[in-house]
Design an enzyme around this catalytic site. Sequence first.
Site, PDB file in Angstrom:
ATOM      1  N   ARG A   1       0.824  -1.196   0.000  1.00 42.09           N
ATOM      2  CA  ARG A   1       0.000   0.000   0.000  1.00 42.09           C
ATOM      3  C   ARG A   1       0.864   1.253   0.000  1.00 42.09           C
ATOM      4  O   ARG A   1       1.905   1.296   0.643  1.00 42.09           O
ATOM      5  CB  ARG A   1      -0.889   0.019   1.249  1.00 42.09           C
ATOM      6  CG  ARG A   1      -1.818  -1.159   1.382  1.00 42.09           C
ATOM      7  CD  ARG A   1      -2.953  -1.196   0.441  1.00 42.09           C
ATOM      8  NE  ARG A   1      -3.789  -0.020   0.453  1.00 42.09           N
ATOM      9  CZ  ARG A   1      -5.035   0.009  -0.050  1.00 42.09           C
ATOM     10  NH1 ARG A   1      -5.575  -1.068  -0.584  1.00 42.09           N
ATOM     11  NH2 ARG A   1      -5.725   1.118  -0.035  1.00 42.09           N
ATOM     12  N   VAL A   2       0.388   2.247  -0.704  1.00 46.02           N
ATOM     13  CA  VAL A   2       1.085   3.532  -0.693  1.00 46.02           C
ATOM     14  C   VAL A   2       0.282   4.565   0.086  1.00 46.02           C
ATOM     15  O   VAL A   2       0.678   5.705   0.211  1.00 46.02           O
ATOM     16  CB  VAL A   2       1.359   4.051  -2.120  1.00 46.02           C
ATOM     17  CG1 VAL A   2       2.361   3.163  -2.821  1.00 46.02           C
ATOM     18  CG2 VAL A   2       0.074   4.145  -2.928  1.00 46.02           C
ATOM     19  N   ASP A   3      -0.897   4.160   0.580  1.00 43.52           N
ATOM     20  CA  ASP A   3      -1.687   5.098   1.378  1.00 43.52           C
ATOM     21  C   ASP A   3      -1.558   4.708   2.846  1.00 43.52           C
ATOM     22  O   ASP A   3      -0.672   3.973   3.227  1.00 43.52           O
ATOM     23  CB  ASP A   3      -3.146   5.092   0.907  1.00 43.52           C
ATOM     24  CG  ASP A   3      -3.737   3.688   0.919  1.00 43.52           C
ATOM     25  OD1 ASP A   3      -3.057   2.749   1.387  1.00 43.52           O
ATOM     26  OD2 ASP A   3      -4.881   3.535   0.465  1.00 43.52           O
ATOM     27  N   ASP A   4      -2.472   5.179   3.669  1.00 47.06           N
ATOM     28  CA  ASP A   4      -2.348   4.896   5.094  1.00 47.06           C
ATOM     29  C   ASP A   4      -3.131   3.669   5.515  1.00 47.06           C
ATOM     30  O   ASP A   4      -3.843   3.664   6.512  1.00 47.06           O
ATOM     31  CB  ASP A   4      -2.769   6.127   5.880  1.00 47.06           C
ATOM     32  CG  ASP A   4      -1.805   7.262   5.600  1.00 47.06           C
ATOM     33  OD1 ASP A   4      -0.594   7.046   5.773  1.00 47.06           O
ATOM     34  OD2 ASP A   4      -2.255   8.325   5.157  1.00 47.06           O
ATOM     35  N   VAL A   5      -3.006   2.645   4.702  1.00 46.89           N
ATOM     36  CA  VAL A   5      -3.633   1.374   5.024  1.00 46.89           C
ATOM     37  C   VAL A   5      -2.498   0.387   5.186  1.00 46.89           C
ATOM     38  O   VAL A   5      -1.525   0.433   4.442  1.00 46.89           O
ATOM     39  CB  VAL A   5      -4.571   0.935   3.877  1.00 46.89           C
ATOM     40  CG1 VAL A   5      -5.058  -0.486   4.084  1.00 46.89           C
ATOM     41  CG2 VAL A   5      -5.754   1.889   3.756  1.00 46.89           C
TER      42      VAL A   5
END
Length: 695
Positions: A563-567
């Site tokens: 993941r590149v997001d905050d997941v």
Amino acid sequence: AVGGGDELRHVEDMADLPSGAGKSSRVKGVILGESLASEEDDLVFPSRDFSQQALVSSLQQYQEMYKRSIDDPAGFWSEIASEFHWKKKWDSEVYSENIDVSKGTVMIEWFKGATTNVCYNAVDRNIEAGNGGKIAMYWEGNEPGQDGQLTYAQLLDKVCQLANYLKHVGVSKGDAVVIYLPMLMELPIAMLACARIGAIHSVVFAGFSAESLAQRIIDCKPKVVITCNAVRRGAKPIFLKEIVDNALVECSKNGVSVGLCLTYENQLAMTRKDTKWQDGRDVWWQDVVPNFPTTCEVEWVDAEDPLFLLYTSGSTGKPKGVLHTTGGYMIYTATTFKYAFDYKPSDIYWCTADCGWITGHSYVTYGPLLNGATVVVFEGAPNYPDSGRCWDIVDKYKVTIFYTAPTLIRSLMRDGNEYVTRYSRKSLRILGSVGEPINPSAWRWFFNVVGDSQCPISDTWWQTETGGFMITPLPGAWPQKPGSATFPFFGVQPVIVDEKGKEIEGECSGYLCIKKSWPGAFRTLYGDHDRYETTYFKPFPGYYFTGDGCSRDKDGYHWLTGRVDDVINVSGHRIGTAEIESALVSHPLCAEAAVVGVEHEVKGQGIYAFVTLVEGVPYSEELRKSLVLAVRNQIGAFAAPDKIHWAPGLPKTRSGKIMRRILRKIASKQLNELGDTSTLADPSVVDQLIALSDC
Ligand code: WTA
């Protein structure tokens, strides 16, 4: 106290991509620090015998089918759809879509105007084809020796009885039903019963806490909650009914009251008389459901009517209700299951996922049953009573397709080969992996030890939102590269874009997006279409943004990099860092929290929490434990932080934004890669954090 955050914090603050988006780079398919030297040249070929019997037996055959699926999606998918039962055929347009936010509201529709029923297709249709006597499900309980089975005909009886009961208590088309059950056969039965009458099920993983369950109930306001009194997982009993009781108290405080809690008596875990009961609201399944008729008319629904809601984690504190509809999801899960597992009617299929997650929806329940497959449903823990349990089950039911998560593979790998080699496993012919990138050494172990170097591995990349497999090997069709999910499934057009949303060609790394819709795509976030557009379609206009980083190598193989997001992906379970943060800051002594994922040997990613305490409160072991407990209580045990890092302050920009990029580096001890810290409001916090690293 600060928790949560904006939907996509900012492209610049996303996790680092393998070597920077946009730049051409060498692939990275590892997560455990292995050498990268020759991975992209590491080819594992299917045997000739395997390929010859496979549904898709060569790269060329795939390429032809793939090309057709892209050039003529309507023709490709409607041909497949014609093999299923439709009460009424679709309108002349097989699909219509707008996924480009700049052109208006995002909408995706497949087979609009057609009417069908997923339960009918998954159960009745198989019986009509003469397979009523075939085993639909084997059930293996927590203790070896506890088991059960249902033929398709018996499954239909059970589904109809529950469907009739639900109708009797007033559940009708479009109503929500929350299901909070462990892996008993009653769980898929309950899903199918809802589908049969057009009710929308929302299964909540039975490892979620009362608060998380309450949050979901408050959002979708079900007429009924279906649960059981207790379950044993390994040696430990879990009192599910009590969790539901607490959740329902929380719900009524928020103005949502659920009138009926249908409770299955799981005698193997707990007796009736020990179960707390609220007369008028609680009803024992066994007291009512078996009294209803074993036939129940099907509710024919529109292809675009909702089938289910499944809450999943995003970048903000609030879980999102991912909504899947009927027709497209049905065709997509059935087709992906068939091809990615090279399904044959003689297969015995076992997926270790829980129906509380998307994998259990698409590949324990719907995909396999739509193909008339025999499915193993396992209630217990894969290392109970010992680490050989999976292979014991494989031998017992002669499992041919075994589908699991890298975290389980790594944990069994650590326990040693003897637990595996003690069992024959000779029935196995295909292995599958899902949930997180599989590191090449785990891939090799799975391939060599579990599969005796005979079984291709389908490393299936997909998401709750995608409904079904998106990038996956088709076993037998092409050589595999350990750690690569390889090529897109039919109809799927993955693209890799740079920070500016520009597609990059050839060998590259960047953000993974999808161009065009596919039948299994989710249609909205329940009650929040704006958030649907903002999260998934606005970051890179014109595309569906997956939230994942990806590299493509010189041979066109795809390597998912996380993941590149905050997941984060903890043991294959998806959890938003913001959710953990808001659980931490609910603790009265916690002033601020920031959570990042770090590499973890078994879990893939571990949860690393930076915590700032209320002014004047000293650090203590006791406080650490109570912070962890706060997360367990608010979310569930699987989200408990692995590490609490005391933080006198957090690195923030002058506008007050937490620089997670720096926190990620500190957490993974990459201190020489902190980058420019001069834009921080107070650069000295970084040194303070480093000094407290080992406390
Ligand atoms: C990750 C689970 C690499 C990915 C089906 C995705 C994977 C997230 C793979 C979705 C895979 C899933 N290789 N990464 N084979 N499969 N992922 O919604 O980061 O629980 O975005 O769906 O899991 O998780 P979800």
